[in-house]
Scaffold this active site. Structure first.
Site, PDB file in Angstrom:
ATOM      1  N   ASN A 121     -30.849 -48.629  66.084  1.00 31.98           N
ATOM      2  CA  ASN A 121     -30.945 -47.460  66.960  1.00 31.98           C
ATOM      3  C   ASN A 121     -29.876 -46.414  66.671  1.00 31.98           C
ATOM      4  O   ASN A 121     -28.824 -46.735  66.120  1.00 31.98           O
ATOM      5  CB  ASN A 121     -30.826 -47.906  68.422  1.00 31.98           C
ATOM      6  N   HIS A 176     -37.940 -43.332  70.505  1.00 29.47           N
ATOM      7  CA  HIS A 176     -37.644 -44.622  71.135  1.00 29.47           C
ATOM      8  C   HIS A 176     -36.346 -44.414  71.906  1.00 29.47           C
ATOM      9  O   HIS A 176     -35.258 -44.792  71.473  1.00 29.47           O
ATOM     10  CB  HIS A 176     -37.483 -45.716  70.076  1.00 29.47           C
TER      11      HIS A 176
END
Length: 301
Positions: A121, A176
């Site tokens: 991420n 996301h």
């Protein structure tokens, strides 16, 4: 030819993905790489202990970038989830950039030419950064993206409407992260548009999908099972050339970044991206999310 899969980063997500791949017999050879050599070695022994109870065999190799030369898939699970702030994965940008700047040259030097699957991420910006760093077609560099968010949405809808989660279809799209959205125009329940169901609180369901990971993080300080399952499914789709559609982080030429939208996945990565007829509101949310991803990606560069 032996199916070879590499995982770079053997934290909670990396090792859970490794266990899934070994227990399901997806890989003939699994290459585990981590800057903590003793950790990678220890996890490899733990996985090898499980082989005696499995009907398949996996050759497990540790910290050997050269073994990735002919890998079908390399999974990026590097990073530090502890850098997350208030549920916003963008907080991981700095630590993820440092990790990629370290491992990308080594992966590149190995001669790797397969499909790279990013879990790290902020997934969309990091996938874009991988595309920037590696000399591979952008179609061969994808991220898990909003696949997990889509699963969380489907679970929330199934729980609310008292149906089986397998009978809920549709997509979460965009980042996301905080700017993701559920494309309700794509969601069908028992093969009927969700709009046919009365008294559905769309905002609450979308929040359940968006905040699902943060709730888990607050309880156990990391997430693992859901994302590792998605990574395993996508890896299987690549290995078997399944031509299966995932709402994953893949390149959108309109915005010049990777962003969560449906793509058909096979042995060479993205085969094609189906066209969706989004509503004007959904389209605006997609554009907004793309802007956030692009800004984060530019900062990484």
């Amino acid at each position: 030819m032996a199916r070879t899969i590499g995982i770079i980063g053997i934290g909670h997500v990396g090792v859970t993905t490794a266990f899934n791949l070994v227990s399901k017999g997806v890989a003939d050879k699994l290459v585990l790489i981590d800057k903590k050599a003793e950790l990678a070695e220890g996890e490899s022994f733990d996985l090898k202990d499980a082989l005696g109870g499995l009907p398949t065999y996996t050759d497990i190799v540790v910290n050997d970038y050269d073994a990735l030369k002919d890998a079908d898939v390399v999974i990026s699970a590097v990073g530090n989830i502890g850098a997350i702030s208030n549920g916003d994965r963008i907080g991981e940008t700095k630590t993820s950039k440092v990790a990629l700047d370290d491992v990308a040259p080594k992966l590149k030097a190995s001669g790797f030419h397969g499909v790279l699957l990013d879990i790290t991420n902020p997934c969309d910006a990091v996938t874009s950064y991988w595309q920037y760093l590696l000399d591979l077609p952008k179609s061969q560099i994808i991220g898990t993206g909003t696949s997990l968010d889509t699963y969380r949405m489907r679970r929330a809808v199934a729980d609310t409407l008292h149906v089986n989660v397998a009978d809920v279809r549709g997509y979460n799209m965009g980042e996301h992260g905080e700017s993701q959205f559920t494309a309700w125009s794509t969601v069908r329940v028992n093969n009927e548009p969700i709009a046919e169901y009365a008294k559905v609180d769309y905002d609450q369901l979308a929040d359940d999908a968006r905040a699902g990971g943060w709730k888990i993080y607050q309880a156990k300080h990391y997430t693992s099972y859901g994302i590792a399952t998605i990574a395993t499914e996508m890896t299987q789709a690549i290995i078997s050339d399944a031509h299966r559609i995932f709402p994953c982080a893949n390149y959108d030429p309109e915005f010049g970044i990777a962003i969560g939208h449906p793509a058909m996945i096979g042995k060479q990565g993205v085969i094609k991206t189906p066209t969706l007829k989004l509503t004007d509101e959904e389209r605006a949310k997609y554009v907004h999310s793309a802007g956030i991803i692009k800004d984060t990606f530019e900062k990484m560069k």
